[in-house]
Structures are given as C-alpha cells and as structure tokens.
Design a protein around this motif. Structure first.
Motif, PDB file in Angstrom:
ATOM      1  N   GLY A 225     -87.160  62.578 -29.848  1.00 30.01           N
ATOM      2  CA  GLY A 225     -85.946  63.123 -30.439  1.00 30.01           C
ATOM      3  C   GLY A 225     -85.813  62.854 -31.913  1.00 30.01           C
ATOM      4  N   GLY A 226     -86.797  62.155 -32.500  1.00 28.26           N
ATOM      5  CA  GLY A 226     -86.764  61.903 -33.928  1.00 28.26           C
ATOM      6  C   GLY A 226     -87.718  62.808 -34.670  1.00 28.26           C
ATOM      7  N   GLY A 243     -85.348  44.417 -40.231  1.00 25.74           N
ATOM      8  CA  GLY A 243     -84.549  43.702 -39.250  1.00 25.74           C
ATOM      9  C   GLY A 243     -83.412  44.492 -38.647  1.00 25.74           C
ATOM     10  N   ASN A 244     -83.518  45.830 -38.611  1.00 22.32           N
ATOM     11  CA  ASN A 244     -82.516  46.630 -37.909  1.00 22.32           C
ATOM     12  C   ASN A 244     -82.368  46.074 -36.500  1.00 22.32           C
ATOM     13  OD1 ASN A 244     -81.761  48.888 -35.959  1.00 22.32           O
ATOM     14  ND2 ASN A 244     -81.425  49.940 -37.909  1.00 22.32           N
ATOM     15  N   ALA A 245     -81.151  45.643 -36.144  1.00 24.09           N
ATOM     16  CA  ALA A 245     -80.955  44.878 -34.912  1.00 24.09           C
ATOM     17  C   ALA A 245     -81.371  45.658 -33.672  1.00 24.09           C
ATOM     18  CB  ALA A 245     -79.500  44.451 -34.799  1.00 24.09           C
ATOM     19  N   ALA A 246     -81.103  46.952 -33.630  1.00 30.06           N
ATOM     20  CA  ALA A 246     -81.472  47.750 -32.460  1.00 30.06           C
ATOM     21  C   ALA A 246     -82.983  47.831 -32.313  1.00 30.06           C
ATOM     22  CB  ALA A 246     -80.873  49.150 -32.563  1.00 30.06           C
ATOM     23  N   LEU A 247     -83.703  47.938 -33.430  1.00 28.25           N
ATOM     24  CA  LEU A 247     -85.160  48.030 -33.364  1.00 28.25           C
ATOM     25  C   LEU A 247     -85.786  46.683 -33.028  1.00 28.25           C
ATOM     26  CD1 LEU A 247     -85.861  50.382 -36.415  1.00 28.25           C
ATOM     27  CD2 LEU A 247     -85.270  50.967 -34.048  1.00 28.25           C
ATOM     28  N   ASP A 275     -83.496  54.051 -22.354  1.00 33.95           N
ATOM     29  CA  ASP A 275     -82.696  55.157 -22.873  1.00 33.95           C
ATOM     30  C   ASP A 275     -82.794  55.150 -24.399  1.00 33.95           C
ATOM     31  OD1 ASP A 275     -80.459  57.266 -22.134  1.00 33.95           O
ATOM     32  OD2 ASP A 275     -79.760  56.158 -23.906  1.00 33.95           O
ATOM     33  N   LEU A 276     -83.784  55.849 -24.931  1.00 29.83           N
ATOM     34  CA  LEU A 276     -84.038  55.809 -26.366  1.00 29.83           C
ATOM     35  C   LEU A 276     -82.901  56.418 -27.164  1.00 29.83           C
ATOM     36  CD1 LEU A 276     -87.867  56.586 -26.575  1.00 29.83           C
ATOM     37  CD2 LEU A 276     -86.702  54.385 -26.809  1.00 29.83           C
ATOM     38  N   ALA A 277     -82.153  57.343 -26.555  1.00 30.96           N
ATOM     39  CA  ALA A 277     -81.022  57.929 -27.282  1.00 30.96           C
ATOM     40  C   ALA A 277     -79.999  56.868 -27.662  1.00 30.96           C
ATOM     41  CB  ALA A 277     -80.375  59.026 -26.434  1.00 30.96           C
ATOM     42  N   SER A 278     -79.771  55.899 -26.757  1.00 25.99           N
ATOM     43  CA  SER A 278     -78.807  54.840 -27.076  1.00 25.99           C
ATOM     44  C   SER A 278     -79.343  53.936 -28.178  1.00 25.99           C
ATOM     45  CB  SER A 278     -78.470  54.030 -25.824  1.00 25.99           C
ATOM     46  OG  SER A 278     -79.567  53.242 -25.385  1.00 25.99           O
ATOM     47  N   PHE A 279     -80.650  53.703 -28.190  1.00 29.40           N
ATOM     48  CA  PHE A 279     -81.234  52.877 -29.246  1.00 29.40           C
ATOM     49  C   PHE A 279     -81.208  53.610 -30.584  1.00 29.40           C
ATOM     50  CE2 PHE A 279     -82.745  50.524 -25.616  1.00 29.40           C
ATOM     51  CZ  PHE A 279     -82.834  49.219 -26.081  1.00 29.40           C
ATOM     52  N   ILE A 280     -81.410  54.923 -30.577  1.00 30.03           N
ATOM     53  CA  ILE A 280     -81.323  55.699 -31.814  1.00 30.03           C
ATOM     54  C   ILE A 280     -79.910  55.626 -32.378  1.00 30.03           C
ATOM     55  CG2 ILE A 280     -81.340  58.054 -32.735  1.00 30.03           C
ATOM     56  CD1 ILE A 280     -83.741  58.626 -30.934  1.00 30.03           C
ATOM     57  N   ALA A 281     -78.913  55.830 -31.507  1.00 31.11           N
ATOM     58  CA  ALA A 281     -77.526  55.765 -31.963  1.00 31.11           C
ATOM     59  C   ALA A 281     -77.199  54.381 -32.515  1.00 31.11           C
ATOM     60  CB  ALA A 281     -76.586  56.115 -30.817  1.00 31.11           C
ATOM     61  N   ARG A 330     -82.585  50.989 -19.394  1.00 34.43           N
ATOM     62  CA  ARG A 330     -82.051  49.986 -20.301  1.00 34.43           C
ATOM     63  C   ARG A 330     -81.340  50.691 -21.461  1.00 34.43           C
ATOM     64  NH1 ARG A 330     -83.164  44.623 -20.257  1.00 34.43           N
ATOM     65  NH2 ARG A 330     -84.913  45.017 -18.859  1.00 34.43           N
ATOM     66  N   PHE A 331     -80.089  50.272 -21.697  1.00 30.82           N
ATOM     67  CA  PHE A 331     -79.257  50.852 -22.743  1.00 30.82           C
ATOM     68  C   PHE A 331     -78.906  49.787 -23.788  1.00 30.82           C
ATOM     69  CE2 PHE A 331     -78.715  53.630 -19.173  1.00 30.82           C
ATOM     70  CZ  PHE A 331     -78.443  54.901 -19.683  1.00 30.82           C
ATOM     71  N   CYS A 332     -78.527  50.278 -24.974  1.00 25.81           N
ATOM     72  CA  CYS A 332     -78.163  49.395 -26.076  1.00 25.81           C
ATOM     73  C   CYS A 332     -76.911  49.942 -26.753  1.00 25.81           C
ATOM     74  CB  CYS A 332     -79.327  49.325 -27.072  1.00 25.81           C
ATOM     75  SG  CYS A 332     -78.940  48.566 -28.663  1.00 25.81           S
ATOM     76  N   TRP A 333     -76.036  49.012 -27.165  1.00 33.63           N
ATOM     77  CA  TRP A 333     -74.830  49.397 -27.917  1.00 33.63           C
ATOM     78  C   TRP A 333     -74.483  48.285 -28.887  1.00 33.63           C
ATOM     79  CZ3 TRP A 333     -69.990  46.985 -28.147  1.00 33.63           C
ATOM     80  CH2 TRP A 333     -68.972  47.718 -28.784  1.00 33.63           C
ATOM     81  N   VAL A 334     -74.037  48.649 -30.099  1.00 37.49           N
ATOM     82  CA  VAL A 334     -73.566  47.668 -31.079  1.00 37.49           C
ATOM     83  C   VAL A 334     -72.145  48.032 -31.495  1.00 37.49           C
ATOM     84  CG1 VAL A 334     -75.821  46.980 -31.970  1.00 37.49           C
ATOM     85  CG2 VAL A 334     -74.670  48.974 -32.941  1.00 37.49           C
ATOM     86  N   PRO A 335     -71.321  47.045 -31.829  1.00 34.53           N
ATOM     87  CA  PRO A 335     -69.912  47.311 -32.124  1.00 34.53           C
ATOM     88  C   PRO A 335     -69.720  48.209 -33.345  1.00 34.53           C
ATOM     89  CG  PRO A 335     -70.275  44.981 -31.705  1.00 34.53           C
ATOM     90  CD  PRO A 335     -71.622  45.604 -31.834  1.00 34.53           C
TER      91      PRO A 335
END
Length: 776
Positions: A225-226, A243-247, A275-281, A330-335
C-alpha cells in the motif's frame, strides 16, 4: 614504556559469544577450534505472545507501569563489561550501545598491547557515530585515533553487514575468518607504550554511539500500500530510520532470522498476520511534529532475550500506544486526536443475553496529577537524567493535593516528548470507564482502535465517545467488543512545557590521572552568568582558588560549563594559569544530506589559550585527493621563551587543526635524593606563532614526572607557512629537569568536505572547562 599496565588480562576465553553468533563468525567449527569452545546450534524460537483478547489492558495502563531505567539496562550502556556469553541486543534510532567484552589478549614485544573485541548488537547497524572514552570524545582518521589518543588507540568496527570481512588482530589468537555477519562488533587495540593517558589500565567507560538497526517501512513498500522498494521479508531492502516508534515496533514483530530461516530474536510474525495498514497510520502519526520534534521517536536498546511481553510493555510505556492481537492479526496504535466517530451504537445493537459489563470509572488509587522521572539524555552520554516535573494544577486542586507517579522513559531521548507523555499519562488516568458488550454482525465491521459513539442505557442515553480496545468473534457471529471512554482533552498538547529540574552531575576527566571532582549544577546555564552575544565572557569568581572573589558564580576546582554554537568565541575575564581542558558533549547535527558517507562530528576548541577559545563544531566527510603528511623538525635550542623552536614547512594547515609535538624530557624519574626535593617533575609549555616575528602564544601546559619521549597534541587554527612551533620548560623541581629534545611536529592535510553541525534549528553543544593542577 611511558607507563606500566596496571590491569590487563591475558586471553579471555570466549565461551560462546551466544550460540547463533558463533555460527556466523567464520563458521562455528573454526571459532570453536581456536577458542576451545563447543559448537551449539540455536533452536528455532517460536514463542507467541498475545497482547489483546482476554489479556488486553486499558489504554494508558502501561504508562504507569513502565520499567525503571536500571531494569532495562539503559544506564549501563557507557560501561564495558566482560561477558563471553553475552546475549545480543536490538538497538534502534541513534543511541548508545553496550560493549560486552567477549575477547581480550595482552600481547606485543613488551606486552604493551591489549586487544579487546566487544559485541554490540545482534543485527546489522547503519553506522558508528562516535566514541567517548572516560567521557572524552575521541576523533579518528580511519581506524586510528587522532588528537590525545593518537598512537594509543585503534578502533576497528564492523556493522554486521552480510559479507563483511573479519576484523584482523595480527599476533593474537582472534580467528582471521571470524567475519561476524549479523553481529555489530568492534575491536579496541590499546597501546601502552610511550603514553601518559592509560594510567589506570584499559578504560572501561566506553560510550559507543551508533545509528542502529535498519527498519522496514511499509510506506515504502509498493506491495503493502506504499510506494517504494522495501519488502517485508527482504532485509536487504530495509533502511536506517531515526527511531519512528511504529517502525521500531514492526521490526521487533518481524524479528531477526538466521541464514537458514530460524528466528534469532523478535516475534517472527509472517506478513499475513500483521495489519500493515495500522502500522502505516501509526508511522505517519509518529512523524508529525510537536514542540519542534517528531511526535514519537525512540532511541534505545533491548536485550534480545525473546521476552516479547517485556518489549511490548516498554514500547507502550514509551509511547502511550497499544499493540494488540485481534482476530489473529497484530495491530498498532499511538495516541493522537483521531476522535471522529465512525458510527453510533445503541441498545438495538447489543445482544444483552450475551452479557454486558460496565466499569463505571477509573480506580481512584490510580488517579495521578503529577509525574516525574528520568529519560535518556544524549547530552549526558545516554545516561538517565530527570525531565521536568509535569503537574496539572487544576487536578491537584480537585484531588486535594498532589498524587505523584514516577515514570521513567528508557527509550525516549527527547525532553519535550517526555513531558507530553507524562501529561498524557495524567489525563488518561482520569478516563477509565470500560464497556464490554456482546454484539451481532455489526461488531464484526469495526477495526481495532476505531472510535464510535455509545448511546446506551449504561451511558444514560447520553452520547459518549469510546474507542475499541479489544474484540473477539465467535464462529456463530457474536462479537465481544470492549470500549474505553475517550475525551479530546486527553490529547491536548498545546499547554507550555516545563523547565528542567536541578541535578547533581560529575564532570568529565579533570586530568590525565583519572581523578574526579564533584560539582553542583543547579540548573543555571553558563549563558545566564556570562554576557549575551557570540563573544562570551565568564563572570568574576569562576575560579575560587584563583580569584578569591565574592561576586559572580563560584564553581569548584576551576570548573565551568556552558553551551556554544559553531564559531562562538569564549573568553575568560580572568586568565587561567595554564589553558584549561575543554571537552564537548553531545549536540548539534549527527548527519547531513549534503555530505557523503561516512560522516563524523569533529568538535574542537580552536586557538585555546589561558584566555579563551573558539568553538569549531563541524560535520565532516572525506573528499577526493588523498592525504599529505608533514613531519617538521627537528627543533633547535634557541633560548628565550620558548626555548625550543621549529619553523613550519608548509602553508597547508592540518585538516583538523591538530598538531602533534614529539619531544623528550628529563624528569629525574621520581628518584629520592638526600637533601633534594622528592618529586622529580618538569612542566612543559606548548607554543605557536601565527606570524613570523609575532608574539608566541601558549596553547597548553602539561607536567611530566618520568623521563622519556612523549607526544602531545594541540588544536590551533590559522597556521600557514609563516608559522612556528615551540616548547619550553615552564618549571621543574630540580635544575636537571628540562626539555632535552624537540624531535618533530606532525600534521596532515586531507581533502574533506564539511558543514556546520549547529545550523539554525539544531541544538547547541555543551562544553566543560576543567582546570588542571597548574590551572588551579
């Protein structure tokens, strides 16, 4: 030898260097045979950790339970330690890495050499950035140290890249085929002959700054998707990221694999389970700028023990984010303020026969209104330092007093980010309402971390923003969904940030015999006690022993500190007896897109005298044209001051403005002679003259108490062909103590490219002034 070796080993037996590492170092049989160890095969590690499902916690829970710096080894990275079985580690961003000594040998014709091999990371790193020895920044030309450590230290570095050559340590038992693919490691060769630096044996305070692991970025992957050539399962396509935290999280989820595909560290998730879309976001949010810095940047180190839960806990504590396994992915979210409701859930959407639970509010014992703690300070050589205490005064009033929580951020190297995380922790602690609802087909539609509006009996039919933090789906279509209350105030990052608190510190080396003098730093910067502008003058009373003054700010033992930018001139209102030691800390740029690789920070105090210096803070890279070396001398004894002189032969200035004086002294060898002073020492001054016939300028002064030949370096700008060098006996306990020969001065010219390390927007660089015995 100038000094005897106080503490050295013979051969430190390498009892493994971790099983997988042995297998990569030139073949397991080769290394095992030379070092007398057995070969071990690393078994496949398939540990799976579920963060989500039944064990899912509320948002913000990890913020108040993050480990202390000591628990994750964050404060131990500047100290070399002996561990032949050292586990590897995962380093990300630009940070310091440990030096686990896995090999040591004392050798040479006079046993004057000591070689250490240190393991740093269990993966390929981008590059080595700097080395501090005993708190002192050491500069290098290739593998060879320059400046004070010239001829004393050689540093051979390997990034762990596939196909790299082995480190060569001739005359030692280190195997010539130990290439160490997949392991970032380096070798230190210490030369104890004819030097006066290594008086305490092999140094153990080693701060190694690197640009860490290469990271996969799905935003640069056309197939995910990139747009770009990155590929999830092809590490050769990955690149360094700051050091992008998601990466950083995604790299741990992917893990590190051996050549045969076995997982070495990390989770080892296949792409289909992420779920790479959540990591991209999340990665895009991490790159947003807040307070002049990216919102979520991590720099740090994690021991690769495959304790996945510990890694995820630390990641959540360092971001306030969440990593979860929901529906097998596996999903990822940051505030961040993403509080746009995608739907409204009413009683009609709930299967009440399936069960409803409601936690009406947060646990009162977990409410906080004040946060304090530590972060990792690059300026303090990646040691723990206090960040400004964060307090919400309105909440303190509501609670009837301060409710304090101590939170350490072991992977955060930026003060502003710590303050925002602390503020988020305080606000999030006030919003702990949870709803777990049984839903039908509608619950299947919601992605993890989606924001919705609840309007049900458990909200008194008032609209309530809530975020999905957990979801399970049964085979009969029933969804069990957990929601947590949300509020826009949680993500408000507009209030002003705080001021760093007072702290006690210890300066870098006071002198060459390794003694230390504590001083109090009360939070006042040197810029507040000196005049403004680029020409800085220290206030009266800087040196108590010299001035005896009652005005100004008095600092102990002739020590002072401050911050400078490239080109700043610092002058002392009171001259020192001899030029003080000037040491620079971390700051400024570490990389410039305008220079080729490799790049190096070159920080120097130019034209240092007892009256001041000029700060030269540059980023440099080697250009074309090679290197020309000069050896001027020998000097002649001409009398006057200085007594020994050498005319400069070339109009080429040294590339780093560094000139090495080689000379001999008679210092009585410390013999006790009846009726004469006991200490046999001679004090030598080092001079330059920038114009023929012009005044000589004293650049440094050092004391020697053993006869012999020595090398000492000074840093001076502007020495063209119309210049000269001089040395002079300043004082001596005995008449026979004197300079006996001025052998030569060495310098070299290399074609280089350079830019300032402190352009607009870059941080200033801290410096320390420390007087030696003669300067106090």
């Amino acid at each position: 030898m100038g000094k005897v070796l106080k503490v050295v080993g013979t051969v430190l037996a390498v009892a493994g260097f971790v099983a997988a590492t042995i297998a990569t170092f030139g073949g397991s049989a080769a290394l095992a045979g030379v070092l007398g160890v057995t070969t071990t095969t690393l078994s496949t590690i398939t540990t799976a950790v579920t963060i989500g499902g039944a064990v899912a916690g509320a948002l913000g829970a990890a913020l108040t339970k993050g480990p202390k710096l000591e628990d994750i080894g964050a404060n131990a990275r500047g100290q070399a330690f002996v561990d032949p079985n050292a586990l590897g580690g995962y380093a990300f961003g630009e940070t310091a890495v440990p030096a686990a000594i896995i090999f040591e040998e004392n050798y040479g014709d006079e046993s004057e050499l000591v070689a250490n091999v240190a393991a740093h990371c269990w993966h390929e790193i981008d590059s080595y950035q700097s080395l501090h020895v005993d708190g002192e920044l050491v500069s290098f030309s290739g593998d060879a140290a320059t400046g004070d450590y010239a001829g004393v230290l050689t540093w051979k570095r390997k990034t762990g890249a596939s196909g790299q050559t082995a480190i060569s340590l001739p005359s030692t038992v280190w195997p010539s085929d130990a290439e160490g693919a997949g392991v970032a490691h380096s070798a230190f060769v210490w030369n104890f002959k004819d030097q006066d630096i290594l008086t305490g044996g092999v140094p153990t305070r080693l701060t190694i700054r690197v640009r860490g692991a290469l990271l996969y970025d799905p935003r640069l992957d056309t197939t995910a998707g990139g747009s770009g050539s990155h590929r999830y399962d092809d590490p050769s396509t990955w690149e360094y990221n700051d050091g992008n935290a998601a990466l950083v999280l995604l790299r741990y989820v992917i893990g590190e694999r051996a050549a045969n595909g076995d997982i070495i560290w990390g989770v080892g998730e296949p792409q289909t389970d992420v779920d790479l879309a959540s990591f991209i976001a999340a990665a895009n949010v991490c790159d947003e700028t807040r307070d002049g810095v990216p919102r979520y940047r991590l720099g740090g180190y994690f021991p690769t023990t495959n304790n996945h839960e510990a890694f995820f806990d630390q990641w959540e504590a360092s971001t306030g984010g969440k990593v979860a396994i929901i529906g097998g992915k596996r999903f990822c979210w940051v505030p961040h303020d993403d509080l746009t409701s995608m739907d409204t859930i009413t009683d009609a959407d709930i299967l009440r026969d399936g069960g409803v639970s409601h936690q009406a509010g947060p646990d009162p014992r977990q409410l906080i209104n004040t946060v304090r703690g530590r972060y990792i300070s690059a300026a303090d050589l990646f040691q723990g330092a206090p960040y400004p205490e964060v307090e919400e005064s309105a909440l303190v009033s509501d609670d009837g007093g301060r409710r304090i929580q101590t939170i350490d951020y072991g992977w955060v190297q930026d003060i502003e980010t710590c303050e925002r995380l602390a503020r988020y922790a305080i606000k999030r602690s006030r919003y702990g309402r949870l709803w777990t609802l049984a839903m039908g087909w509608k619950g299947v539609l919601y992605d993890p971390f989606t924001v919705v509006t609840l309007n049900i009996s458990e909200t008194d039919y008032e609209d309530q923003l809530a975020r999905i933090i957990d979801k399970t789906v049964s085979i009969d279509g029933v969804s069990i969904v957990t929601f947590q209350e949300e509020d826009a105030s949680i993500y408000d990052d507009t209030p002003a940030l705080g001021t760093p608190p007072a702290k006690s510190t210890i300066p870098n080396r006071v002198d060459r015999i390794g003694t230390y003098t504590p001083r109090l730093f009360d939070g006042t910067s040197i810029d507040e006690i000196i005049s403004s502008g680029r020409d800085k003058t220290l206030a009266d009373g800087v040196m108590a022993e010299q001035s005896g003054g009652e005005t100004g700010r008095t600092l102990a033992i002739g020590a002072a500190d401050g911050f400078v930018r490239d080109g700043d001139s610092v002058s002392f209102s009171q001259d020192w007896d001899a030029p003080p030691i000037v040491r620079f800390g971390a700051g400024g740029l570490s990389h410039s897109s305008g220079l080729s690789e490799p790049q190096q920070q070159v920080y120097r105090a130019l034209n240092l005298t007892k009256s001041g210096f000029t700060a030269s803070l540059k980023l440099k890279s080697t250009g074309s044209g090679g290197t020309t070396s000069y050896d001027d001398g020998p000097g002649s004894l001409v009398g006057g001051t200085p007594g020994w002189q050498i005319e400069k032969s070339s109009d080429d200035e040294d590339t780093n403005d560094n000139y090495e004086f080689e000379f001999s002294v008679n210092a009585n060898d410390g013999e006790i002679v009846e009726g004469e002073p006991v200490v046999g020492m001679v004090s030598v001054g080092f001079y330059t003259r920038t114009l023929s016939g012009g005044a000589w300028v004293k650049r440094d002064q050092k004391q020697y108490n053993v006869s012999g030949t020595y090398i000492h370096s000074i840093t001076v700008d502007g020495l063209d062909s119309d210049s000269a060098f001089g040395i002079h006996r300043e004082s001596g306990a005995l008449p026979a103590n004197d300079v006996t020969a001025f052998i030569e001065v060495r310098y070299e010219k290399t074609t280089i490219n350079e830019v300032t390390a402190t352009p607009a927007g870059a941080s200033s660089v801290p410096y320390w002034l420390i007087g030696n015995a003669e300067g106090v």
